[in-house]
Design an enzyme around this catalytic site. Structure first.
Site, PDB file in Angstrom:
ATOM      1  N   ASP A  92      38.014 -13.323 -16.230  1.00  0.00           N
ATOM      2  CA  ASP A  92      38.033 -13.109 -17.684  1.00  0.00           C
ATOM      3  C   ASP A  92      36.678 -13.355 -18.326  1.00  0.00           C
ATOM      4  O   ASP A  92      35.773 -13.955 -17.739  1.00  0.00           O
ATOM      5  CB  ASP A  92      39.100 -13.983 -18.349  1.00  0.00           C
ATOM      6  CG  ASP A  92      38.926 -15.468 -18.016  1.00  0.00           C
ATOM      7  OD1 ASP A  92      38.469 -15.794 -16.905  1.00  0.00           O
ATOM      8  OD2 ASP A  92      39.262 -16.313 -18.871  1.00  0.00           O
ATOM      9  N   GLU A 121      40.733 -18.085 -16.939  1.00  0.00           N
ATOM     10  CA  GLU A 121      40.219 -19.446 -16.742  1.00  0.00           C
ATOM     11  C   GLU A 121      39.754 -20.038 -18.063  1.00  0.00           C
ATOM     12  O   GLU A 121      39.782 -21.251 -18.244  1.00  0.00           O
ATOM     13  CB  GLU A 121      39.060 -19.425 -15.736  1.00  0.00           C
ATOM     14  CG  GLU A 121      38.514 -20.805 -15.384  1.00  0.00           C
ATOM     15  CD  GLU A 121      37.505 -21.341 -16.392  1.00  0.00           C
ATOM     16  OE1 GLU A 121      37.519 -22.569 -16.629  1.00  0.00           O
ATOM     17  OE2 GLU A 121      36.716 -20.556 -16.937  1.00  0.00           O
TER      18      GLU A 121
END
Length: 391
Positions: A79, A137
């Site tokens: 991400d 994350e």
């Protein structure tokens, strides 16, 4: 084996750079990594690796050696962050206010390339390599818990898991390790102070939540300075204060305060939460106002397995040379890789990506963050070597 890995890392280096630049140009926020996930799936599928979806946008893949044996997991997060990129590069993010400012494009490109090398070498090792491309994350509750809950570390059961993270404080060609406690727990707190607003020229008729909030911010620091054991480093920081409907001559009805709490001691962590709530409630009540306090518990302390970390340091020295392997200190940043470290033997290390001679040294989470792409050679080669040596 070392020379073979170095040769293959060199062979796939250009492709790794292209992959990293593609991912950098097309970042996606936590839990929204649909195109990134599809890209990873397609890349792995194209070279015949068994792939499956997990945790919505996550990917799990396996490379089986010539016989069954240990199972080594390699994890990359996929991400990006809600930051608008200010770099003037050909691969600049095409998404407004979304950027790979934490190097997850490097992590993903590295693991995809490691997959190609290990797949080429699968007749030369015994055991299984499990590849984990993890979403989210950057945002609590993170994607690691979901990966674990959906069986990502099972069938086959993982023996050891490795993760790496770019580090702009280390020069390209170097890596860093730290055994035992490495990264702090991470909690967020949200405080609303409710007073009585009105004209700023007549404060005696009001209950000023701005002044009360200022008192709170100062007083909460005593939790660190007067309650924290010096052997358990902690940080309490405020990142956002909002005076709702306030103005130069208007005292508002409400002020919102947002911040973080970090520490390395789980028992002290629980106690600190109680102290934050108690101090807020008592100060606000004593000044005639009301408060609402919400604490969101985030990631736990990341603990690197001591024995496996020592072995990994030796392997890294074999591959990179002793001078390029650095022993790190604990750091107050947090990582949801910590959840894996609670379940399995885990090693999380740092990859040097700075090159001051090229002007590449911007900090993580900044709008000008970038990496020296030569670091991909180190990343690819070392992760491959760590995996094979650990098998």
């Amino acid at each position: 084996m070392i020379e073979k890995i170095r040769s293959l890392s060199e062979k796939y280096f250009k492709n790794a750079v292209e992959t990293r630049r593609h991912l950098h140009s097309h970042p996606e926020l936590s839990f929204q990594e649909k195109e990134t996930s599809d890209y990873i799936f397609k890349e792995l599928n194209s070279i015949g690796i068994n792939v499956k979806r997990i945790a919505n946008t996550g990917i799990i893949a396996e490379i089986n050696g010539k016989e069954k044996g240990k199972v080594i997991a390699l994890r990359a997060d996929i991400d990006a962050l809600p930051i608008n990129e200010d770099n003037d590069v050909s691969y600049k993010s095409v998404q407004e206010n979304v950027m790979h400012a934490c190097g997850h494009d490097v992590h993903t490109a590295s693991l995809l390339t490691v997959a190609k090398i290990l797949n080429q070498l699968k007749e030369e090792f015994t055991g299984t390599i499990k590849l984990i491309f993890q979403p989210a994350e950057e945002k609590i509750p993170g994607g690691a818990q979901q990966i674990i809950e959906e069986g990502g570390l099972k069938n086959p059961d993982v023996d050891i898991i490795f993760g790496q993270h770019v580090d702009p404080d280390l020069e390209t060609g170097t890596v860093g390790f730290k055994a035992n406690e490495y990264m702090a727990s991470s909690d967020e707190f949200y405080i609303s102070v409710f007073g009585k607003g009105g004209h700023a020229a007549m404060p005696w008729k009001l209950i000023d939540p701005v002044v009360i909030s200022a008192q709170l911010i100062t007083s909460l620091q005593t939790i660190i300075s007067r309650n924290t054991n010096v052997n358990s480093p902690s940080v309490l920081s405020f990142g956002k204060i909002t005076s709702l409907n306030g103005a130069v001559n208007i005292i508002p009805n409400e002020v919102k305060i947002e911040g973080i709490f970090r520490t390395f001691n789980e028992e002290w962590r629980k106690e600190a939460h109680k102290l934050i709530i108690s101090l807020c409630e008592n100060i606000v009540k004593g000044m005639g106002a009301k408060a609402k306090i919400k604490i969101i518990q985030g990631y736990p302390v990341l603990i690197n397995d001591e024995e496996q970390t020592k072995k990994s340091v030796i392997y890294a020295q074999e591959y990179l040379g002793k001078k390029n392997v650095i022993m790190l200190e604990r750091r107050m940043t947090a990582e949801d890789f910590a959840y894996y470290s609670l379940k399995k033997t885990a090693v999380y290390y740092r990859l040097g990506t700075a090159n001051k001679s090229k002007g590449i040294d911007s900090p993580l989470h900044s709008s000008t963050f970038n990496v020296d792409e030569d670091s991909l050679k180190t990343s690819i080669g070392l992760m491959t070597y760590l995996a094979l040596k650990s098998l």
